[in-house]
Enzyme design. Structure first.
Site, PDB file in Angstrom:
ATOM      1  N   ASP A 282       0.812  -1.208   0.000  1.00 39.32           N
ATOM      2  CA  ASP A 282       0.000   0.000   0.000  1.00 39.32           C
ATOM      3  C   ASP A 282       0.853   1.269   0.000  1.00 39.32           C
ATOM      4  O   ASP A 282       1.932   1.309   0.578  1.00 39.32           O
ATOM      5  CB  ASP A 282      -0.889  -0.010   1.251  1.00 39.32           C
ATOM      6  N   GLU A 335       0.966  -0.546  -5.070  1.00 41.46           N
ATOM      7  CA  GLU A 335      -0.011   0.512  -5.326  1.00 41.46           C
ATOM      8  C   GLU A 335       0.788   1.807  -5.438  1.00 41.46           C
ATOM      9  O   GLU A 335       1.077   2.476  -4.450  1.00 41.46           O
ATOM     10  CB  GLU A 335      -1.034   0.609  -4.191  1.00 41.46           C
TER      11      GLU A 335
END
Length: 610
Positions: A282, A335
């Site tokens: 993330d 990401e």
């Protein structure tokens, strides 16, 4: 590190070890000593920064924290950074726990050599707390969810699930992205062995499990990592670098070998102990850019005066090298939302070493186009065509994730313009466009049946919508599309090379139609035509490379999918009419807001007479 149940000098107990180099004193505070560790001191190991001690008689299930005295004499309690269990929120103590006691049955899955690039990867993103809930609003356990979810994933035709973060976190509405316990599986849904059962059941059913993982930052809660020994230990000492003001969190100090070891060990821990198949990493952009969401004067530059966090980049390279050393076929998905070069390039070539990157550009452009009113779509046709220009610059996953259906952004279905019926047709087209575009796939839960209200993040999905015809038919459409994807190698076998894609017509902006070819390694090419207008296109002609007969193998406008039933039941044959740079072409009708997929028919071989 952490609390290790063991036996020393013939006595059973627990050895506690923690990193606190700047502490004056570290004691064990537990329910046995009324949370006062003054008389239960750990011993400092010289020149290591570690404190450790074996305590006889302590058993599994003991609640504990570290009683730390900082260099300035301040005394406070901290949860164990290496604890493998934690109390159910809002309580914050660590728990002595075992990770053995579960017998795995996924050896066949673990033995498989699954190079992902030329394989189908279709991911169902899920938040365990809101996929389904009990009637009273409480959570199902990992075991209960497994028994419901695994058959559902098989029925729907997904290859993987991606679970939003499961490390311990204090606040439900952070969705697990603001952590306090990296090694502690959240107690919201049960114990470690319950989650082992969950993963095991997925693997036995042929389903991969990806975990959302958060090495970019951590929560500031007092019992967590912030100022762990009274000094900036896990975070940067420079507050301009440490602070993530938009999220109220702190950035890890990627320059410290102990911090890098903590995070890389944690990544391997999920794969070693819980058999996780990969990590979606993330907020990578927030790690790489020192100026992430900060105005000038609110961030510190690197030693060369740049805005790149070179320590974070080196950490990510080390992370991927280490993971792939132990797990060569793991999925490591970044990401990453900037244009940072070489995210999926090998570290030996200067890249970050991930094997996949979320294609945020494709996602943003596609949703911006799909939200555009029909009359304005011809002016924004480039939003459909530009993503192909960089589609092979990285190994991409095409995400339609949770971030796009919260905070007033509307659900995927409600983003679509037009009437009630047109919204469903538009969502069918969006999902079809995603499935036929180059790159692996990800869809957040609820999108498959047309959740009408955006993700509520505290309540279960609106499964009652399947009682309604339109939603039930959309659900059937998604399953059929997923199974088509599994069957047709052209949709995934050459996802990362131009050999797998060819435009037929990218420039029909007047009619808002695109057409292209997806190709496998050994034939089986598919012709894809998508009409983004609610207008039927009759006698629509396209050039084709190979003459012959073509059958329609998929049509989003079929009545069983909720469409008008404008389908081709007859074989389509090419004629010698040059078109789109080809010597032959064929003509067909495009349904309104519809996708048609054609495949060349194979002539049956004549049998020799004996």
């Amino acid at each position: 590190m952490g609390a290790q149940i063991t036996e020393e000098n013939g006595e059973k107990g627990v050895r506690f070890t923690v990193w606190a180099p700047n502490a004056l004193h570290v004691g064990l505070a537990a329910n046995m000593n009324h949370w006062n560790g003054h008389n239960h001191s750990l011993y400092k190991i010289p020149e290591s920064g570690l404190w450790s001690r074996f305590f006889a008689g302590i058993q599994e299930g003991t609640f504990y924290k570290y009683d730390i005295t900082s260099s300035n004499g301040e005394r406070f309690l901290k949860a164990d950074p290496f604890a493998v269990r934690a109390e159910l929120r809002p309580a914050t103590a660590s728990i002595v726990a075992r990770l053995d006691g579960y017998t795995w049955s996924d050896s066949a899955w673990r033995r498989k050599k699954r190079e992902p690039y030329g394989k189908p990867v279709n991911i169902y993103e899920i938040h365990l707390g809101t996929w389904r809930q009990k009637e009273d609003g409480s959570f199902y356990t990992y075991r209960e969810i497994a028994d419901m979810l695994v058959p559902y994933i098989q029925e729907m035709g997904y290859t993987h699930i991606e679970i939003m973060p499961l490390s311990e976190h204090p606040y439900d509405l952070s969705w697990g992205y603001q952590l306090t316990g990296y090694f502690a599986l959240t107690s919201r849904y049960g114990c470690p062995q319950d989650f082992m059962y969950f993963v095991d059941q997925c693997h036995q059913a042929g389903i991969g499990v990806i975990l959302d993982w958060v090495p970019a930052h951590f929560a500031k809660d007092a019992h967590g990592l912030r100022l762990f020994d009274g000094s900036p230990l896990f975070e940067y000492a420079d507050p301009l670098t440490a602070e993530k003001p938009g999220w109220g969190t702190l950035t890890f100090d990627f320059g410290k070998p102990e911090v890098r070891s903590f995070l890389i060990s944690n990544a391997l821990f999920w794969m070693d102990v819980y058999h996780i198949d990969g990590l979606r990493v993330d907020a990578v952009t927030s790690m790489l850019r020192l100026d992430f969401e900060k105005e000038e004067g609110r961030f510190s530059r690197n030693a060369r005066g740049g805005i790149e966090n070179e320590e974070a980049a080196a950490f990510l390279q080390q992370l991927n090298e280490t993971v792939f050393n132990y797990y060569p076929y793991a999925l490591m998905m970044a990401e990453e939302s900037s244009a940072w070069p070489g995210v999926t390039r090998a570290t030996s070539e200067g890249g970050l070493g991930f094997n996949y990157k979320w294609n945020m550009g494709w996602m943003n452009d596609t949703l911006k186009y799909m939200e555009t009113g029909f009359s304005e779509r011809p002016k924004r046709h480039n939003l459909l065509t530009f993503p192909i220009c960089y589609a092979y610059s990285e190994n991409f996953t095409l995400p339609l994730s949770h971030d796009e259906v919260v905070h007033g952004k509307k659900s995927l279905l409600d983003k679509m313009p037009g009437s009630y019926e047109q919204k469903f047709a538009g969502l069918r087209v969006l999902l079809g466009y995603q499935m036929t575009s180059p790159g692996k796939k990800l869809l957040f839960m609820g999108g498959e049946f047309g959740q009408f209200i955006e993700w509520k993040d505290q309540e279960a999905l609106d499964w009652f919508l399947l009682d309604y015809d339109s939603h039930r038919k959309l659900h059937s459409y998604t399953a059929a599309l997923n199974h088509l994807y599994l069957q047709e190698k052209a949709l995934w076998e050459q996802d990362h090379t131009w050999d797998g894609y060819q435009w037929i017509s990218p420039d029909d902006h007047i009619q808002s139609v695109i057409s292209f070819v997806r190709k496998g390694k050994k034939g089986g090419a598919l012709i894809v035509l998508i009409n983004f207008q609610p207008v039927e296109r009759t006698q629509y002609r396209i050039g084709v490379e190979r003459p012959g007969s073509y059958a329609e193998i998929f049509n989003s406008d079929r009545e069983e999918f909720g469409g008008s039933g404008l389908v081709h039941t007859e074989i389509l044959r090419t004629v010698k009419v040059p078109w789109h740079g080809q010597k032959q072409s064929l003509e067909l009708t495009l349904p309104p807001l519809g996708m048609v997929i054609l495949k060349k028919t194979v002539k049956p071989r004549r049998r020799k007479l004996l």
